[in-house]
Write a protein that holds these residues in place. Structure first.
Motif, PDB file in Angstrom:
ATOM      1  N   MET A   1       0.745  -1.226   0.129  1.00  0.00           N
ATOM      2  CA  MET A   1       0.146  -0.020   0.035  1.00  0.00           C
ATOM      3  C   MET A   1       0.832   1.444   0.073  1.00  0.00           C
ATOM      4  O   MET A   1       1.745   1.347   0.829  1.00  0.00           O
ATOM      5  CB  MET A   1      -1.017  -0.117   1.275  1.00  0.00           C
ATOM      6  N   LYS A   2       0.565   2.443  -1.040  1.00  0.00           N
ATOM      7  CA  LYS A   2       1.117   3.585  -0.944  1.00  0.00           C
ATOM      8  C   LYS A   2       0.400   4.422  -0.204  1.00  0.00           C
ATOM      9  O   LYS A   2      -0.766   4.733  -0.385  1.00  0.00           O
ATOM     10  CB  LYS A   2       1.368   3.929  -2.103  1.00  0.00           C
ATOM     11  N   LEU A   3       1.033   5.198   0.687  1.00  0.00           N
ATOM     12  CA  LEU A   3       0.483   6.382   1.525  1.00  0.00           C
ATOM     13  C   LEU A   3       0.200   7.453   0.918  1.00  0.00           C
ATOM     14  O   LEU A   3       1.112   7.802  -0.155  1.00  0.00           O
ATOM     15  CB  LEU A   3       1.402   6.747   2.786  1.00  0.00           C
ATOM     16  N   SER A   4      -0.847   8.132   1.179  1.00  0.00           N
ATOM     17  CA  SER A   4      -0.859   9.549   0.560  1.00  0.00           C
ATOM     18  C   SER A   4       0.098  10.676   1.054  1.00  0.00           C
ATOM     19  O   SER A   4       0.690  10.302   2.065  1.00  0.00           O
ATOM     20  CB  SER A   4      -2.302  10.162   0.862  1.00  0.00           C
ATOM     21  N   ALA A   5       0.315  11.599   0.387  1.00  0.00           N
ATOM     22  CA  ALA A   5       1.283  12.709   0.753  1.00  0.00           C
ATOM     23  C   ALA A   5       0.830  13.121   2.227  1.00  0.00           C
ATOM     24  O   ALA A   5       2.010  13.240   2.905  1.00  0.00           O
ATOM     25  CB  ALA A   5       1.242  14.005  -0.160  1.00  0.00           C
ATOM     26  N   ASP A   6      -0.245  13.270   2.594  1.00  0.00           N
ATOM     27  CA  ASP A   6      -0.803  13.802   3.880  1.00  0.00           C
ATOM     28  C   ASP A   6      -0.136  12.753   5.029  1.00  0.00           C
ATOM     29  O   ASP A   6       0.139  13.166   6.089  1.00  0.00           O
ATOM     30  CB  ASP A   6      -2.345  13.981   3.921  1.00  0.00           C
ATOM     31  N   LEU A   7      -0.327  11.505   4.726  1.00  0.00           N
ATOM     32  CA  LEU A   7       0.111  10.518   5.720  1.00  0.00           C
ATOM     33  C   LEU A   7       1.659  10.212   5.687  1.00  0.00           C
ATOM     34  O   LEU A   7       2.264   9.921   6.594  1.00  0.00           O
ATOM     35  CB  LEU A   7      -0.678   9.150   5.374  1.00  0.00           C
ATOM     36  N   LYS A   8       2.066  10.322   4.354  1.00  0.00           N
ATOM     37  CA  LYS A   8       3.742  10.515   4.393  1.00  0.00           C
ATOM     38  C   LYS A   8       4.133  11.570   5.558  1.00  0.00           C
ATOM     39  O   LYS A   8       5.173  11.569   6.061  1.00  0.00           O
ATOM     40  CB  LYS A   8       4.330  10.538   3.208  1.00  0.00           C
ATOM     41  N   ALA A   9       3.577  12.727   5.441  1.00  0.00           N
ATOM     42  CA  ALA A   9       3.711  13.982   6.153  1.00  0.00           C
ATOM     43  C   ALA A   9       3.687  13.530   7.546  1.00  0.00           C
ATOM     44  O   ALA A   9       4.599  14.021   8.581  1.00  0.00           O
ATOM     45  CB  ALA A   9       3.139  15.110   5.598  1.00  0.00           C
ATOM     46  N   LEU A  10       2.743  12.916   7.867  1.00  0.00           N
ATOM     47  CA  LEU A  10       2.233  12.445   9.441  1.00  0.00           C
ATOM     48  C   LEU A  10       3.354  11.506   9.853  1.00  0.00           C
ATOM     49  O   LEU A  10       4.011  11.788  11.052  1.00  0.00           O
ATOM     50  CB  LEU A  10       0.873  11.688   9.460  1.00  0.00           C
ATOM     51  N   GLU A  11       3.698  10.670   8.861  1.00  0.00           N
ATOM     52  CA  GLU A  11       4.947   9.855   9.360  1.00  0.00           C
ATOM     53  C   GLU A  11       6.230  10.664   9.886  1.00  0.00           C
ATOM     54  O   GLU A  11       6.754  10.301  10.827  1.00  0.00           O
ATOM     55  CB  GLU A  11       5.546   9.188   8.257  1.00  0.00           C
ATOM     56  N   ARG A  13       6.309  13.467  11.065  1.00  0.00           N
ATOM     57  CA  ARG A  13       5.983  14.157  12.098  1.00  0.00           C
ATOM     58  C   ARG A  13       6.110  13.229  13.385  1.00  0.00           C
ATOM     59  O   ARG A  13       6.405  13.575  14.600  1.00  0.00           O
ATOM     60  CB  ARG A  13       4.606  14.875  12.292  1.00  0.00           C
ATOM     61  N   LEU A  14       5.736  12.097  12.935  1.00  0.00           N
ATOM     62  CA  LEU A  14       5.752  10.835  13.909  1.00  0.00           C
ATOM     63  C   LEU A  14       7.212  10.508  14.400  1.00  0.00           C
ATOM     64  O   LEU A  14       7.566   9.814  15.443  1.00  0.00           O
ATOM     65  CB  LEU A  14       4.832   9.760  13.978  1.00  0.00           C
ATOM     66  N   GLY A  15       7.932  10.611  13.400  1.00  0.00           N
ATOM     67  CA  GLY A  15       9.427  10.210  13.486  1.00  0.00           C
ATOM     68  C   GLY A  15       9.585   8.788  13.149  1.00  0.00           C
ATOM     69  O   GLY A  15      10.461   7.970  13.723  1.00  0.00           O
ATOM     70  N   HIS A  16       8.557   8.046  12.634  1.00  0.00           N
ATOM     71  CA  HIS A  16       8.335   6.514  12.013  1.00  0.00           C
ATOM     72  C   HIS A  16       8.003   6.261  10.779  1.00  0.00           C
ATOM     73  O   HIS A  16       6.917   6.737  10.344  1.00  0.00           O
ATOM     74  CB  HIS A  16       7.587   5.940  13.389  1.00  0.00           C
ATOM     75  N   ARG A 137       7.454   3.149  22.380  1.00  0.00           N
ATOM     76  CA  ARG A 137       8.171   3.879  23.756  1.00  0.00           C
ATOM     77  C   ARG A 137       8.855   5.026  23.141  1.00  0.00           C
ATOM     78  O   ARG A 137       8.875   6.276  23.483  1.00  0.00           O
ATOM     79  CB  ARG A 137       8.899   2.780  24.436  1.00  0.00           C
ATOM     80  N   ASP A 138       9.721   4.840  22.211  1.00  0.00           N
ATOM     81  CA  ASP A 138      10.728   5.947  21.936  1.00  0.00           C
ATOM     82  C   ASP A 138       9.889   7.158  21.332  1.00  0.00           C
ATOM     83  O   ASP A 138      10.064   8.308  21.675  1.00  0.00           O
ATOM     84  CB  ASP A 138      11.803   5.658  20.970  1.00  0.00           C
ATOM     85  N   MET A 139       8.969   7.030  20.477  1.00  0.00           N
ATOM     86  CA  MET A 139       7.971   7.819  19.975  1.00  0.00           C
ATOM     87  C   MET A 139       7.201   8.376  21.013  1.00  0.00           C
ATOM     88  O   MET A 139       7.050   9.820  20.923  1.00  0.00           O
ATOM     89  CB  MET A 139       6.982   7.259  18.920  1.00  0.00           C
ATOM     90  N   ILE A 140       6.515   7.822  21.830  1.00  0.00           N
ATOM     91  CA  ILE A 140       5.642   8.429  22.784  1.00  0.00           C
ATOM     92  C   ILE A 140       6.557   9.253  23.702  1.00  0.00           C
ATOM     93  O   ILE A 140       6.024  10.318  24.003  1.00  0.00           O
ATOM     94  CB  ILE A 140       5.163   7.208  23.787  1.00  0.00           C
TER      95      ILE A 140
END
Length: 227
Positions: A1-11, A13-16, A137-140
């Motif tokens: 599955m390929k993520l949309s540009a908005d979800l790639k941007a969320l990735e 921001r999440l750092g993952h 845990r690191d992300m949280i």
């Protein structure tokens, strides 16, 4: 599955970066958009709440090695409650990528505290399922930032603390009255006043009655403790 540009941007921001991007899609899908072929985020939310709880419990124990259970419990509650999860969700802008049904979309679902908090917990579970506990845990800890170290030394529920203060002086329990309501239906603002038997009072405005009551109680407590 390929993520949309908005979800790639969320990735970002999440750092993952997800190995299984379908997990992130599910994490931001509200039940109003679920179908036979599209899973919503409710099961992930259930899991994410538990992952967050374990991370915060460990973090609090590590941060203050001398704190008692009675001190740790209210701090824990302050860090994992829905309002805190929603605050973090706003900081990483989860609202803009939420997949909502038309009714939720029209009623301002992208700004609703409950939906944002639930989505944040679901995203935590998605990262946990995708990469394991250590990565989650690191992300949280990164997203919660200094909240752990800054959590109040005594983070008791303000309404409970005020009631205990009043009872210690022989007063009746504090009374709470809604004095005003403003804003649109999908994003109301409530003003709540709290009053004690001795005439002391305070008021506060927030996006929910519970928040406004807590803020009013905290403001009155602060004034009483400083006087």
């Amino acid at each position: 599955m390929k993520l949309s540009a908005d979800l790639k941007a969320l990735e970002a921001r999440l750092g993952h970066q997800f190995n299984r991007p379908e997990l992130l899609v599910r994490a931001v899908t509200h039940s109003s958009m679920s179908s036979v072929t599209r899973d919503d985020n409710q099961r992930l939310e259930f899991l994410g709440d538990r992952v967050l709880g374990l991370v915060m419990a460990e973090a609090l124990l590590e941060h203050d090695k001398s704190a008692s259970e009675g001190q740790l419990a209210p701090r824990f509650n302050a860090l994992v409650r829905k309002e805190t999860c929603a605050d973090v969700a706003r900081e990483v802008d989860i609202g803009v990528v939420l997949k909502l049904g038309r009714s939720e979309m029209m009623s301002g679902g992208r700004r609703k505290q409950a939906l944002l908090g639930d989505a944040m917990e679901a995203v935590i579970a998605a990262v946990y399922r995708d990469a394991g506990f250590d990565v989650a845990r690191d992300m949280i800890l990164r997203l919660w930032g200094d909240r752990v170290s800054a959590v109040e030394a005594d983070a008791r529920d303000a309404k409970t603390a005020l009631q205990e203060w009043a009872q210690a002086l022989g007063f009746q329990p504090p009374s709470y009255v809604e004095t005003a309501r403003s804003g649109p239906d999908h994003a109301p603002q409530f003003t709540i006043a709290v009053r004690l038997d001795n005439g002391e009072s305070s008021q506060a405005t927030a996006g929910s009655k519970r928040q406004a009551e807590q803020a009013a109680a905290r403001a009155l407590l602060d004034r009483l403790e400083n006087s």
